[in-house]
Design a protein around this motif. Structure first.
Motif, PDB file in Angstrom:
ATOM      1  N   MET A   1       0.841  -1.186   0.000  1.00  0.00           N
ATOM      2  CA  MET A   1       0.000   0.000   0.000  1.00  0.00           C
ATOM      3  C   MET A   1       0.880   1.241   0.000  1.00  0.00           C
ATOM      4  N   SER A   2       0.583   2.162  -0.886  1.00  0.00           N
ATOM      5  CA  SER A   2       1.386   3.377  -0.983  1.00  0.00           C
ATOM      6  C   SER A   2       0.872   4.443  -0.027  1.00  0.00           C
ATOM      7  N   VAL A   3       1.712   5.421   0.255  1.00  0.00           N
ATOM      8  CA  VAL A   3       1.307   6.542   1.096  1.00  0.00           C
ATOM      9  C   VAL A   3       0.158   7.302   0.442  1.00  0.00           C
ATOM     10  N   ALA A   4       0.209   7.442  -0.877  1.00  0.00           N
ATOM     11  CA  ALA A   4      -0.863   8.151  -1.591  1.00  0.00           C
ATOM     12  C   ALA A   4      -2.198   7.416  -1.435  1.00  0.00           C
ATOM     13  N   GLN A   5      -2.177   6.084  -1.473  1.00  0.00           N
ATOM     14  CA  GLN A   5      -3.408   5.319  -1.291  1.00  0.00           C
ATOM     15  C   GLN A   5      -3.987   5.531   0.100  1.00  0.00           C
ATOM     16  N   ILE A   6      -3.131   5.528   1.114  1.00  0.00           N
ATOM     17  CA  ILE A   6      -3.605   5.760   2.481  1.00  0.00           C
ATOM     18  C   ILE A   6      -4.189   7.153   2.597  1.00  0.00           C
ATOM     19  N   ARG A   7      -3.478   8.123   2.032  1.00  0.00           N
ATOM     20  CA  ARG A   7      -3.939   9.518   2.115  1.00  0.00           C
ATOM     21  C   ARG A   7      -5.305   9.692   1.469  1.00  0.00           C
ATOM     22  N   GLU A   8      -5.525   9.074   0.328  1.00  0.00           N
ATOM     23  CA  GLU A   8      -6.756   9.291  -0.424  1.00  0.00           C
ATOM     24  C   GLU A   8      -7.895   8.371  -0.001  1.00  0.00           C
ATOM     25  N   GLN A   9      -7.594   7.140   0.407  1.00  0.00           N
ATOM     26  CA  GLN A   9      -8.651   6.169   0.667  1.00  0.00           C
ATOM     27  C   GLN A   9      -8.902   5.906   2.150  1.00  0.00           C
TER      28      GLN A   9
ATOM     29  N   SER B   1      -8.783   8.549   4.382  1.00  0.00           N
ATOM     30  CA  SER B   1      -8.641   9.970   4.723  1.00  0.00           C
ATOM     31  C   SER B   1      -9.130  10.296   6.130  1.00  0.00           C
ATOM     32  N   LEU B   2     -10.150   9.580   6.633  1.00  0.00           N
ATOM     33  CA  LEU B   2     -10.636   9.881   7.976  1.00  0.00           C
ATOM     34  C   LEU B   2      -9.601   9.483   9.033  1.00  0.00           C
ATOM     35  N   ALA B   3      -8.883   8.394   8.780  1.00  0.00           N
ATOM     36  CA  ALA B   3      -7.794   8.018   9.679  1.00  0.00           C
ATOM     37  C   ALA B   3      -6.669   9.045   9.611  1.00  0.00           C
ATOM     38  N   VAL B   4      -6.377   9.509   8.409  1.00  0.00           N
ATOM     39  CA  VAL B   4      -5.356  10.542   8.238  1.00  0.00           C
ATOM     40  C   VAL B   4      -5.746  11.814   8.981  1.00  0.00           C
ATOM     41  N   ASN B   5      -7.030  12.193   8.876  1.00  0.00           N
ATOM     42  CA  ASN B   5      -7.502  13.397   9.558  1.00  0.00           C
ATOM     43  C   ASN B   5      -7.356  13.277  11.068  1.00  0.00           C
ATOM     44  N   ARG B   6      -7.662  12.112  11.611  1.00  0.00           N
ATOM     45  CA  ARG B   6      -7.543  11.929  13.059  1.00  0.00           C
ATOM     46  C   ARG B   6      -6.092  12.061  13.513  1.00  0.00           C
ATOM     47  N   VAL B   7      -5.179  11.475  12.762  1.00  0.00           N
ATOM     48  CA  VAL B   7      -3.769  11.552  13.129  1.00  0.00           C
ATOM     49  C   VAL B   7      -3.276  12.994  13.060  1.00  0.00           C
ATOM     50  N   MET B   8      -3.707  13.742  12.062  1.00  0.00           N
ATOM     51  CA  MET B   8      -3.312  15.152  11.972  1.00  0.00           C
ATOM     52  C   MET B   8      -3.853  15.950  13.155  1.00  0.00           C
ATOM     53  N   ALA B   9      -5.125  15.700  13.514  1.00  0.00           N
ATOM     54  CA  ALA B   9      -5.747  16.461  14.597  1.00  0.00           C
ATOM     55  C   ALA B   9      -5.067  16.184  15.928  1.00  0.00           C
ATOM     56  N   GLU B  10      -4.882  14.914  16.256  1.00  0.00           N
ATOM     57  CA  GLU B  10      -4.315  14.556  17.552  1.00  0.00           C
ATOM     58  C   GLU B  10      -2.804  14.716  17.579  1.00  0.00           C
ATOM     59  N   GLY B  11      -2.188  14.793  16.394  1.00  0.00           N
ATOM     60  CA  GLY B  11      -0.757  15.045  16.319  1.00  0.00           C
ATOM     61  C   GLY B  11      -0.406  16.511  16.229  1.00  0.00           C
ATOM     62  N   SER B  12      -1.425  17.378  16.076  1.00  0.00           N
ATOM     63  CA  SER B  12      -1.234  18.833  15.996  1.00  0.00           C
ATOM     64  C   SER B  12      -0.317  19.230  14.848  1.00  0.00           C
ATOM     65  N   LEU B  13      -0.469  18.576  13.716  1.00  0.00           N
ATOM     66  CA  LEU B  13       0.329  18.923  12.538  1.00  0.00           C
ATOM     67  C   LEU B  13      -0.492  18.632  11.288  1.00  0.00           C
ATOM     68  N   TYR B  14      -0.745  19.667  10.502  1.00  0.00           N
ATOM     69  CA  TYR B  14      -1.553  19.483   9.304  1.00  0.00           C
ATOM     70  C   TYR B  14      -0.639  19.134   8.135  1.00  0.00           C
ATOM     71  N   ASP B  15      -0.553  17.857   7.831  1.00  0.00           N
ATOM     72  CA  ASP B  15       0.238  17.362   6.703  1.00  0.00           C
ATOM     73  C   ASP B  15      -0.299  15.984   6.333  1.00  0.00           C
ATOM     74  N   PRO B  16      -1.222  15.900   5.373  1.00  0.00           N
ATOM     75  CA  PRO B  16      -1.833  14.603   5.023  1.00  0.00           C
ATOM     76  C   PRO B  16      -0.824  13.549   4.587  1.00  0.00           C
TER      77      PRO B  16
ATOM     78  N   LEU C   1       2.372  13.261   5.488  1.00  0.00           N
ATOM     79  CA  LEU C   1       3.132  12.807   6.651  1.00  0.00           C
ATOM     80  C   LEU C   1       2.274  11.934   7.557  1.00  0.00           C
ATOM     81  N   ALA C   2       1.002  12.308   7.727  1.00  0.00           N
ATOM     82  CA  ALA C   2       0.100  11.500   8.552  1.00  0.00           C
ATOM     83  C   ALA C   2      -0.113  10.127   7.922  1.00  0.00           C
ATOM     84  N   ALA C   3      -0.251  10.082   6.599  1.00  0.00           N
ATOM     85  CA  ALA C   3      -0.421   8.804   5.906  1.00  0.00           C
ATOM     86  C   ALA C   3       0.823   7.930   6.070  1.00  0.00           C
ATOM     87  N   LEU C   4       1.991   8.546   5.989  1.00  0.00           N
ATOM     88  CA  LEU C   4       3.237   7.808   6.180  1.00  0.00           C
ATOM     89  C   LEU C   4       3.323   7.251   7.603  1.00  0.00           C
TER      90      LEU C   4
END
Length: 362
Positions: free
Chosen positions: A32-40, A42-57, A59-62
């Protein structure tokens, strides 16, 4: 000791190698690629960004990929990386009224000024497993819609015109930054909201649920829930004006709560507020409910002893990275500590048996 330490190092290196192998999984299956995680995902990516206090889709996907889908471990990775980044300045306050809304709903007014936008939501799905997704076919094309642009007024503004909702005091000082300063008590509302934004979604949800069940006298209506994109601007001293850095997606929730008045406030509606990175509705609503529960002292209400009213309890236990670190450290060697406990129990047990034998002899 030297041999034990060296042996431990080899074991750790092997554990890391095994972890990498487990993370990759069956090599017959495409990685699975980082781009696939970021796009498919996305709600998991959003949670990691919110609780990690860093807006970077990206990086969160990685981080999600590296953590094998463990959300808290991914948040930990993001926060650790965040501490290495230089700080150039602070952005201007965002204007959520200027949001380009993908979704905007109100549970208080059917004909909300500016219109309601249902948007992408699970709310009306049947929660049945869609086995067609296992075929890995392309998703059907969504109907074409025209994004809402321009100012979208907040629902609570219309209540404020009739003086039916509490007026929020204008901030006069720059809020403290929880990512750079430790949390202490009593905390002002800005600091509480920061902590709730970074807090574990499950914990904040459970606190919000407790208020709905009567532990906190909280009867909320979702005045407005909106999800969309906002520009972020930063003032450049050399230029003397602000420039746009880019767009971010945020979720904002304002709850309208019953309030019969107190010794200091007249009968009116009051607010709870939540603002979170990404499309994160459950977290934003939960945050708004807990925010309102913790405002009891400000509004002159009685403290009924509900957990959600106790800011020190809520804020001290909402951080999942802090909680995980303290919880999981007990997996690490505690040989010396345990041996001292073991010796203590043996001595106390021997003394108790000797006392019993003496009592029996008498």
């Amino acid at each position: 000791m030297y041999v034990a330490v060296k042996g431990g190092e080899r074991a750790i290196d092997n554990a890391h190698a095994w972890l990498a192998e487990e993370r990759r999984g069956d090599r017959a299956v495409a990685e699975m690629s980082v781009a696939q995680i970021r796009e498919q995902l996305s709600l998991a990516v959003n949670r990691v960004m919110a609780e990690g206090s860093l807006y970077d889709p990206d990086l969160a996907a990685l981080a999600i990929k590296q953590a094998r889908g463990d959300m808290i471990e991914a948040v930990f990775l993001i926060r650790a990386y965040r501490t290495t980044l230089p700080r150039f300045g602070a952005s201007e306050p965002i204007d959520t009224g200027a949001m380009t809304c993908d979704r905007r709903i109100s549970a208080t007014f059917k004909d909300a000024p500016g219109g309601q936008i249902l948007g992408p939501t699970f709310d009306y799905t049947h929660r049945l497993i869609d086995f067609a997704l296992a075929a890995e076919g392309d998703a059907p094309d969504a109907p074409q819609t025209t994004p809402q642009t321009g100012k979208t007024p907040h629902i609570t503004e219309f209540l404020a015109r009739e003086d039916l909702i509490q007026t929020e005091p204008a901030g006069t000082e720059t809020p403290r930054d929880l990512t750079r300063e430790p949390l202490d008590f009593p905390a002002d509302r800005a600091l509480k909201l920061q902590a709730l934004t970074r807090g574990d979604e499950g914990f904040v949800l459970s606190m919000a649920y407790s208020t709905q069940r009567g532990y906190g006298r909280n009867h909320p209506f979702v005045g407005e829930l909106r999800v969309g994109q906002l520009p972020v601007e930063m003032e450049i001293p050399e230029l003397g004006f602000a420039i746009e850095l880019g767009d971010i997606t945020v979720t904002e929730c304002e709850t309208v709560n019953q309030f019969t008045g107190s010794k200091t406030e007249p009968p009116q509606f009051t607010r709870g507020y939540g603002l979170v990175f990404g499309h994160t509705e459950r977290k934003a609503i939960s945050m708004a409910l807990v925010d309102r529960a913790m405002r009891w002292q400000e509004l002159g209400e009685d403290n009924v002893g509900a957990p959600a009213q106790d800011e020190e309890f809520v804020l001290s236990h909402s951080d999942n990275v802090q909680a995980t670190g303290f919880l999981e450290h007990i997996k690490l060697p505690h040989y010396v500590d345990f041996q001292s406990e073991l010796e203590l129990i043996r001595r106390l047990r021997a003394e108790a048996m000797a006392t019993r034998a003496q009592e029996a002899a008498e």
